[in-house]
Design a protein around this motif. Structure first.
Motif, PDB file in Angstrom:
ATOM      1  N   LEU A  90      18.627  21.964  -0.444  1.00 30.42           N
ATOM      2  CA  LEU A  90      19.560  21.389   0.515  1.00 30.42           C
ATOM      3  C   LEU A  90      20.832  20.951  -0.184  1.00 30.42           C
ATOM      4  CD1 LEU A  90      17.076  19.117   2.474  1.00 30.42           C
ATOM      5  CD2 LEU A  90      17.868  21.382   3.119  1.00 30.42           C
ATOM      6  N   GLU A  91      21.896  20.815   0.618  1.00 30.95           N
ATOM      7  CA  GLU A  91      23.157  20.299   0.091  1.00 30.95           C
ATOM      8  C   GLU A  91      23.270  18.850   0.515  1.00 30.95           C
ATOM      9  OE1 GLU A  91      27.932  21.039   0.610  1.00 30.95           O
ATOM     10  OE2 GLU A  91      26.551  22.715   0.955  1.00 30.95           O
ATOM     11  N   GLY A  92      23.481  17.976  -0.459  1.00 30.75           N
ATOM     12  CA  GLY A  92      23.560  16.556  -0.188  1.00 30.75           C
ATOM     13  C   GLY A  92      24.891  16.168   0.427  1.00 30.75           C
ATOM     14  N   ASN A  93      25.041  14.867   0.774  1.00 25.69           N
ATOM     15  CA  ASN A  93      26.286  14.366   1.364  1.00 25.69           C
ATOM     16  C   ASN A  93      27.453  14.492   0.405  1.00 25.69           C
ATOM     17  OD1 ASN A  93      24.873  13.686   3.636  1.00 25.69           O
ATOM     18  ND2 ASN A  93      24.472  11.589   2.958  1.00 25.69           N
ATOM     19  N   ASP A  94      27.179  14.401  -0.902  1.00 26.87           N
ATOM     20  CA  ASP A  94      28.229  14.495  -1.902  1.00 26.87           C
ATOM     21  C   ASP A  94      28.522  15.931  -2.319  1.00 26.87           C
ATOM     22  OD1 ASP A  94      25.821  14.884  -3.089  1.00 26.87           O
ATOM     23  OD2 ASP A  94      26.130  13.464  -4.746  1.00 26.87           O
ATOM     24  N   GLY A  95      27.826  16.912  -1.725  1.00 31.87           N
ATOM     25  CA  GLY A  95      28.090  18.317  -2.029  1.00 31.87           C
ATOM     26  C   GLY A  95      27.203  18.898  -3.109  1.00 31.87           C
ATOM     27  N   ASN A  96      26.355  18.087  -3.724  1.00 34.65           N
ATOM     28  CA  ASN A  96      25.450  18.586  -4.766  1.00 34.65           C
ATOM     29  C   ASN A  96      24.241  19.267  -4.127  1.00 34.65           C
ATOM     30  OD1 ASN A  96      27.093  17.549  -6.746  1.00 34.65           O
ATOM     31  ND2 ASN A  96      25.967  15.615  -6.874  1.00 34.65           N
ATOM     32  N   ILE A  97      23.671  20.233  -4.841  1.00 29.92           N
ATOM     33  CA  ILE A  97      22.478  20.922  -4.377  1.00 29.92           C
ATOM     34  C   ILE A  97      21.252  20.105  -4.781  1.00 29.92           C
ATOM     35  CG2 ILE A  97      21.118  23.041  -4.561  1.00 29.92           C
ATOM     36  CD1 ILE A  97      23.739  23.453  -3.134  1.00 29.92           C
ATOM     37  N   ILE A  98      20.350  19.861  -3.815  1.00 26.19           N
ATOM     38  CA  ILE A  98      19.133  19.077  -4.052  1.00 26.19           C
ATOM     39  C   ILE A  98      17.952  20.026  -4.022  1.00 26.19           C
ATOM     40  CG2 ILE A  98      17.684  17.206  -3.235  1.00 26.19           C
ATOM     41  CD1 ILE A  98      20.171  16.103  -1.801  1.00 26.19           C
ATOM     42  N   THR A  99      17.147  20.016  -5.111  1.00 25.86           N
ATOM     43  CA  THR A  99      15.973  20.885  -5.170  1.00 25.86           C
ATOM     44  C   THR A  99      14.666  20.096  -5.281  1.00 25.86           C
ATOM     45  OG1 THR A  99      16.213  21.070  -7.570  1.00 25.86           O
ATOM     46  CG2 THR A  99      17.238  22.793  -6.222  1.00 25.86           C
ATOM     47  N   GLU A 100      14.726  18.827  -5.655  1.00 26.29           N
ATOM     48  CA  GLU A 100      13.517  18.032  -5.813  1.00 26.29           C
ATOM     49  C   GLU A 100      12.965  17.625  -4.447  1.00 26.29           C
ATOM     50  OE1 GLU A 100      14.084  14.750  -8.456  1.00 26.29           O
ATOM     51  OE2 GLU A 100      15.387  15.934  -9.763  1.00 26.29           O
ATOM     52  N   GLY A 101      11.643  17.662  -4.320  1.00 28.70           N
ATOM     53  CA  GLY A 101      10.991  17.422  -3.035  1.00 28.70           C
ATOM     54  C   GLY A 101      11.283  16.055  -2.450  1.00 28.70           C
ATOM     55  N   PHE A 102      11.180  15.003  -3.269  1.00 27.49           N
ATOM     56  CA  PHE A 102      11.380  13.645  -2.766  1.00 27.49           C
ATOM     57  C   PHE A 102      12.814  13.446  -2.299  1.00 27.49           C
ATOM     58  CE2 PHE A 102      12.522   9.172  -3.473  1.00 27.49           C
ATOM     59  CZ  PHE A 102      11.610   8.573  -2.614  1.00 27.49           C
ATOM     60  N   LEU A 103      13.776  13.948  -3.082  1.00 27.27           N
ATOM     61  CA  LEU A 103      15.183  13.788  -2.701  1.00 27.27           C
ATOM     62  C   LEU A 103      15.514  14.594  -1.449  1.00 27.27           C
ATOM     63  CD1 LEU A 103      16.848  13.901  -6.237  1.00 27.27           C
ATOM     64  CD2 LEU A 103      16.383  11.911  -4.820  1.00 27.27           C
ATOM     65  N   MET A 104      14.894  15.779  -1.301  1.00 30.69           N
ATOM     66  CA  MET A 104      15.115  16.561  -0.083  1.00 30.69           C
ATOM     67  C   MET A 104      14.562  15.814   1.130  1.00 30.69           C
ATOM     68  SD  MET A 104      14.701  20.608  -0.931  1.00 30.69           S
ATOM     69  CE  MET A 104      12.973  20.562  -1.295  1.00 30.69           C
ATOM     70  N   ALA A 105      13.398  15.184   0.975  1.00 26.62           N
ATOM     71  CA  ALA A 105      12.814  14.421   2.076  1.00 26.62           C
ATOM     72  C   ALA A 105      13.705  13.242   2.453  1.00 26.62           C
ATOM     73  CB  ALA A 105      11.419  13.936   1.698  1.00 26.62           C
ATOM     74  N   GLU A 106      14.234  12.553   1.463  1.00 25.93           N
ATOM     75  CA  GLU A 106      15.148  11.433   1.727  1.00 25.93           C
ATOM     76  C   GLU A 106      16.401  11.911   2.447  1.00 25.93           C
ATOM     77  OE1 GLU A 106      14.992   8.087   1.189  1.00 25.93           O
ATOM     78  OE2 GLU A 106      12.866   8.391   0.720  1.00 25.93           O
ATOM     79  N   ASN A 107      16.947  13.041   1.998  1.00 28.97           N
ATOM     80  CA  ASN A 107      18.160  13.585   2.601  1.00 28.97           C
ATOM     81  C   ASN A 107      17.908  13.971   4.055  1.00 28.97           C
ATOM     82  OD1 ASN A 107      20.738  14.493   2.868  1.00 28.97           O
ATOM     83  ND2 ASN A 107      20.446  16.392   1.735  1.00 28.97           N
ATOM     84  N   LEU A 108      16.776  14.641   4.325  1.00 27.56           N
ATOM     85  CA  LEU A 108      16.441  15.002   5.704  1.00 27.56           C
ATOM     86  C   LEU A 108      16.210  13.759   6.561  1.00 27.56           C
ATOM     87  CD1 LEU A 108      14.082  18.046   5.124  1.00 27.56           C
ATOM     88  CD2 LEU A 108      16.335  18.080   6.177  1.00 27.56           C
ATOM     89  N   ASN A 109      15.591  12.740   5.990  1.00 28.36           N
ATOM     90  CA  ASN A 109      15.348  11.496   6.717  1.00 28.36           C
ATOM     91  C   ASN A 109      16.668  10.837   7.098  1.00 28.36           C
ATOM     92  OD1 ASN A 109      13.946   9.399   7.866  1.00 28.36           O
ATOM     93  ND2 ASN A 109      13.772   8.271   5.953  1.00 28.36           N
ATOM     94  N   GLU A 110      17.615  10.789   6.170  1.00 22.98           N
ATOM     95  CA  GLU A 110      18.936  10.215   6.470  1.00 22.98           C
ATOM     96  C   GLU A 110      19.626  10.990   7.577  1.00 22.98           C
ATOM     97  OE1 GLU A 110      21.558   9.818   3.133  1.00 22.98           O
ATOM     98  OE2 GLU A 110      19.990   8.939   1.890  1.00 22.98           O
ATOM     99  N   TYR A 111      19.568  12.324   7.499  1.00 28.40           N
ATOM    100  CA  TYR A 111      20.235  13.155   8.499  1.00 28.40           C
ATOM    101  C   TYR A 111      19.633  12.939   9.880  1.00 28.40           C
ATOM    102  CZ  TYR A 111      21.724  17.187  11.167  1.00 28.40           C
ATOM    103  OH  TYR A 111      22.236  17.991  12.139  1.00 28.40           O
ATOM    104  N   PHE A 112      18.305  12.990   9.986  1.00 30.17           N
ATOM    105  CA  PHE A 112      17.681  12.854  11.296  1.00 30.17           C
ATOM    106  C   PHE A 112      17.821  11.441  11.847  1.00 30.17           C
ATOM    107  CE2 PHE A 112      15.207  16.701  10.022  1.00 30.17           C
ATOM    108  CZ  PHE A 112      15.737  17.521  11.006  1.00 30.17           C
TER     109      PHE A 112
END
Length: 169
Positions: free
Chosen positions: A132-154
């Motif tokens: 996933l692409e984070g809010n700051d434009g960086n690519i996120i590949t780690e599972g926990f960080l992807m889950a956090e990013n999806l949680n923030e978005y939803f």
């Protein structure tokens, strides 16, 4: 294991002992070391095939028994009995699987979750999420960080709005 056994003072341990006593001491030490350092192999849990009926399982066991009989005797008569058992088991497995799938399809209105779970289990390719692409434009590949990013978005998308403002206008 070698280091552990090397630390034991064998001269004092085995001093003034008979051959039988020495052997028993050595054997008990080796058993202790094996229990301590050798990992046990974990038995894999075999899952029962859900589509197999009792009749299919019975025919599979009979086929296996006939194979053992044929391997033991090697006679042509036992081989023909085995082949007949093999054909019956294969046909019963096929019928059992067909009836299981028909039952799943027939109950789709009442139990759609198990139907789609069965369909997904038959897929070769599993659906994956990310990267996933984070809010700051960086690519996120780690599972926990992807889950956090999806949680923030939803959580930002699904917020409760004040309905009273909408009704006044």
């Amino acid at each position: 294991m070698r280091e552990y056994l090397a630390k034991i003072d064998w001269n004092n341990t085995l001093k003034n002992k008979t051959a039988t006593e020495c052997w028993n001491i050595l054997k008990s030490e080796i058993d202790c070391v094996v229990d301590k350092f050798v990992p046990l192999k974990k038995q894999g849990k075999r899952s029962k095939k859900k589509h197999l009926s009792k009749e299919a399982i019975r025919k599979i066991k009979y086929k296996q028994m006939m194979w053992k009989t044929y391997r033991h005797t090697g006679s042509e008569e036992d081989y023909s009995i085995y082949k007949e058992a093999l054909n019956q088991a294969t046909a019963e497995i096929r019928n059992s699987k067909r009836s299981y799938e028909q039952k799943k399809a027939f109950n789709i209105k009442h139990d759609s979750k198990s139907f789609y779970a069965y369909v997904r289990s038959k897929q070769k390719v599993q659906d994956k999420v990310g990267p996933l692409e984070g809010n700051d434009g960086n690519i996120i590949t780690e599972g926990f960080l992807m889950a956090e990013n999806l949680n923030e978005y939803f959580s930002s998308v699904f917020t409760r709005e004040d309905i009273s403002i909408l009704t006044r206008t």
